[in-house]
Design an enzyme around this catalytic site. Structure first.
Site, mmCIF file in Angstrom:
data_model
loop_
_atom_site.group_PDB
_atom_site.id
_atom_site.type_symbol
_atom_site.label_atom_id
_atom_site.label_comp_id
_atom_site.label_asym_id
_atom_site.label_seq_id
_atom_site.Cartn_x
_atom_site.Cartn_y
_atom_site.Cartn_z
ATOM 1 N N LEU A 178 6.572 0.820 9.761
ATOM 2 C CA LEU A 178 7.736 1.226 10.050
ATOM 3 C C LEU A 178 8.722 1.403 8.900
ATOM 4 C CD1 LEU A 178 8.633 -1.208 13.287
ATOM 5 C CD2 LEU A 178 7.377 1.192 13.119
ATOM 6 N N HIS A 179 8.373 0.484 7.720
ATOM 7 C CA HIS A 179 8.971 0.536 6.452
ATOM 8 C C HIS A 179 8.340 1.139 5.491
ATOM 9 C CE1 HIS A 179 10.614 -3.359 8.406
ATOM 10 N NE2 HIS A 179 11.027 -2.391 8.838
ATOM 11 N N LEU A 180 8.685 2.285 4.677
ATOM 12 C CA LEU A 180 8.090 2.804 3.781
ATOM 13 C C LEU A 180 8.846 3.041 2.551
ATOM 14 C CD1 LEU A 180 6.893 5.740 6.058
ATOM 15 C CD2 LEU A 180 5.581 4.145 5.040
#
Lengths: 489, 125
Positions: free
Chosen positions: A423-425
């Site tokens: 979900l975190h890039l």
């Protein structure tokens, strides 16, 4: 590095600054620049929808607000499914708003790796505080939901560090539970402030490329009209802020001919999920979002609870189709938990003839070992919390029914079975003075250009270890205010 | 072969797939009529929105799935009876070929997610 291209007309909409993307980075940067008295146009590829246009993590929300309906797959020996927002407010509209300030330890590592100037927790605190005044960050006013407290119980039973994480959320003041409340997404906070400051937001507008000519930036965009028809429109400005997110910003830079270090170092928090079945009911309709995280193993990996409504439980149980009927029967005793690490790297490239960029991911043996260890620890804490069965969301993995069963888990993840999500890039265009690896300088200005800035998660120098939205907002504010102060916009 | 290819249909296959998943999950025949169209539209919409370089291979996989029953029954998947469609889905789910298992995992989980979004809308309130 900047392009001097033809193909752009003189008949363009003009502004002092164009911000491309309206997520946490773009909304904060655009607001700061608009409040400094500049004319700002913010272009957003997705629709301008209210926070209430669809229930969180529903079928409708996925079609309305997720890029590619949530079907983004980074390819490689291991595959990684990742999620991005595509609407006004970007990722802040679809995430759960769990909020952290980044640690000085992580910032220290970034300074070392990328030679970033003036980046410390002390230097960022004023930016965190200013953002938190507009987008409220609150702890639950009452007890956390049971699915959250179970994780906390398990950690305490094992003597592990567990914390309640505040959210970008304004909880209801007249209820002990905090409901009903209001998520502090960008469409609820910075976007209205941006509009009040005179900024213009233009949704349904995808930027094809940018180019510089005669001292100005030209932005070629494609507008999707209500009837589905398309038209092209051109904008020009003295400065451009790229805030399209960690995949789309490097893709746009590369489409525009700027490739040095761009999209070479995408990082993420790879995540594995499990469904835990407890002996008592812990999951109820309409419950508040879980808020506990286990930090015992930071920065290697952390653990938390996911939204666990029945549709989400069904998705998480896809690896155990024969057990799906249990979701129907026993969903009130079930909840989804995750472990996420910081390993792995990826690249972003454009494919000839296609609009969507390709992400290629590599999870090395150490990354896979770390995730496998994290999965075993997650099972351990859930059994310590009273779980009677644990279903890893990995095809072919056994159902765990006791602590002893944890030994049945493979010691590492097979690359083709990893089935991780992210979900975190971040970090696809890192900032810093180390030009061997960085795309932008310490304050977000793209190296070798004039008037071109990055203000989103792609600018971060590596994994944040914690939920990144707070850091993205603080760094975007720092970038925008520095550009104003230096009269670069 | 050309005639057989003309029988294949991407959208009809996803509609039949959605109906079969819904009916199998709900255990009553009217379920497909009640929830199938919404679930099918979800599957079709997801295909329209997925990354453009993934659309052609997924389109091809859906048509391959539709054609799979042709040699044995003379009918594509979307023209089979419910029991035969359910059997083909189960055969692909249990297949030794990874792409078949992954195909069912992908579309099966999306269909169930779509169905549960209908059935349990109250969970979101």
């Amino acid at each position: 590095m900047p392009l001097q291209t033809s193909g752009f007309s003189n008949d363009s909409v003009s502004a002092d600054v164009i911000v491309i993307g309206s997520g946490p980075g773009g909304s904060v940067a655009g607001t700061m620049i608009a409040e400094a008295g500049k004319s700002v146009v913010m272009l957003e590829e997705g629709q301008h929808l209210s926070l209430d246009s669809a229930p969180h993590f529903s079928r409708e929300e996925i079609l309305q607000k997720y890029r590619n309906a949530g079907i983004n797959i980074a390819l490689g020996r291991s595959k990684l499914a990742y999620v991005e927002g595509r609407c006004v407010g970007g990722g802040s509209e679809i995430n759960r708003g769990l909020y952290h300030r980044i640690s000085d330890t992580v910032l220290g590592a970034w300074r070392l790796a990328c030679d970033v100037q003036n980046l410390s927790l002390d230097a960022l605190v004023p930016h965190f505080e200013a953002c938190e005044e507009t987008a409220k960050v609150e702890y639950l006013p009452g007890p956390a939901p049971l699915i959250s407290r179970r994780l906390d119980d398990g950690a305490r039973n094992l003597g592990w560090s567990s914390i309640e994480v505040p959210r970008l959320y304004a909880y209801g003041k007249n209820s002990r539970s905090g409901a009903p409340g209001r998520k502090q997404s960008m469409s609820e906070t910075f976007v209205p402030r941006f509009i009040v400051a005179g900024g213009e937001i233009v949704p349904d507008t995808r930027v094809i490329k940018i180019a510089r000519s005669n001292g100005r930036w030209f932005v070629k965009a494609r507008v999707t009209h209500l009837n589905g028809s398309l038209s092209e429109r051109e904008y020009s400005a003295k400065s451009v802020f790229l805030s399209c997110g960690a995949v789309q910003t490097p893709a746009l830079l590369r489409r525009s001919g700027m490739r040095k270090n761009v999209g070479e170092s995408l990082r993420f928090h790879p995540m594995l999920k499990v469904v835990a079945l407890f002996t008592e009911e812990i999951n109820s309709p309409g419950g508040l979002e879980p808020v506990h995280q286990i930090k015992e193993f930071d920065p290697r990996f952390s653990m938390g609870c996911s939204m666990s409504k029945r549709p989400a439980l069904a998705m998480a149980m896809a690896a155990h189709p024969s057990m799906m009927t249990q979701v129907d029967r026993e969903w009130q005793r079930m909840a989804i938990y995750y472990v996420q690490s910081t390993g792995g790297r990826a690249t972003v490239r454009n494919l000839p003839g296609f609009a969507d960029p390709l992400v290629r991911v590599q999870l090395g043996p150490e990354d896979l070992n770390e995730l496998a260890d994290g999965l075993a620890k997650l099972a351990q804490v859930l059994f310590a919390a009273g779980a009677e069965a644990i279903y890893p969301s990995i095809t072919g993995y056994p159902v765990l029914r006791s602590v002893a069963d944890i030994a049945k888990l493979p010691p590492t993840l097979l690359p083709q079975k990893a089935n991780a999500t992210a979900l975190h890039l971040f970090s696809s265009c890192p900032m810093g003075e180390n030009k061997a690896v960085c795309v932008a300088d310490s304050f977000g200005r793209v190296h070798g250009t004039e008037g071109l800035f990055i203000a989103d998660s792609s600018l971060l120098c590596g994994p944040t270890v914690v939920n990144p939205q707070g850091t993205v907002m603080a760094v975007a504010r720092r970038t925008a205010l520095r550009a104003v102060e230096d009269r670069l916009v | 072969m050309m005639v057989a290819m003309m029988w294949l249909s991407f959208e009809k296959t996803l509609r039949s797939f959605a109906d079969t998943i819904v009916e199998t999950k709900q255990q009553f025949p009217e379920a497909a009529a009640r929830h199938g169209p919404e679930v099918a539209m979800f599957l079709i919409s997801v295909h329209r929105k997925m990354p453009d370089y993934l659309r052609p291979p997924f389109w091809g996989l859906v048509l391959l799935f539709d054609a799979w029953s042709l040699p044995m029954t003379g009918k594509p998947f979307h023209r089979l009876e419910h029991a035969d469609r359910a059997a083909q889905i189960e055969a692909w789910r249990q297949s030794s070929l990874e792409f078949q298992r992954r195909f069912i995992e992908f579309y099966g989980s999306l269909a169930v997610f779509g169905l549960y979004s209908d059935l349990y809308h109250q969970d979101y309130l």
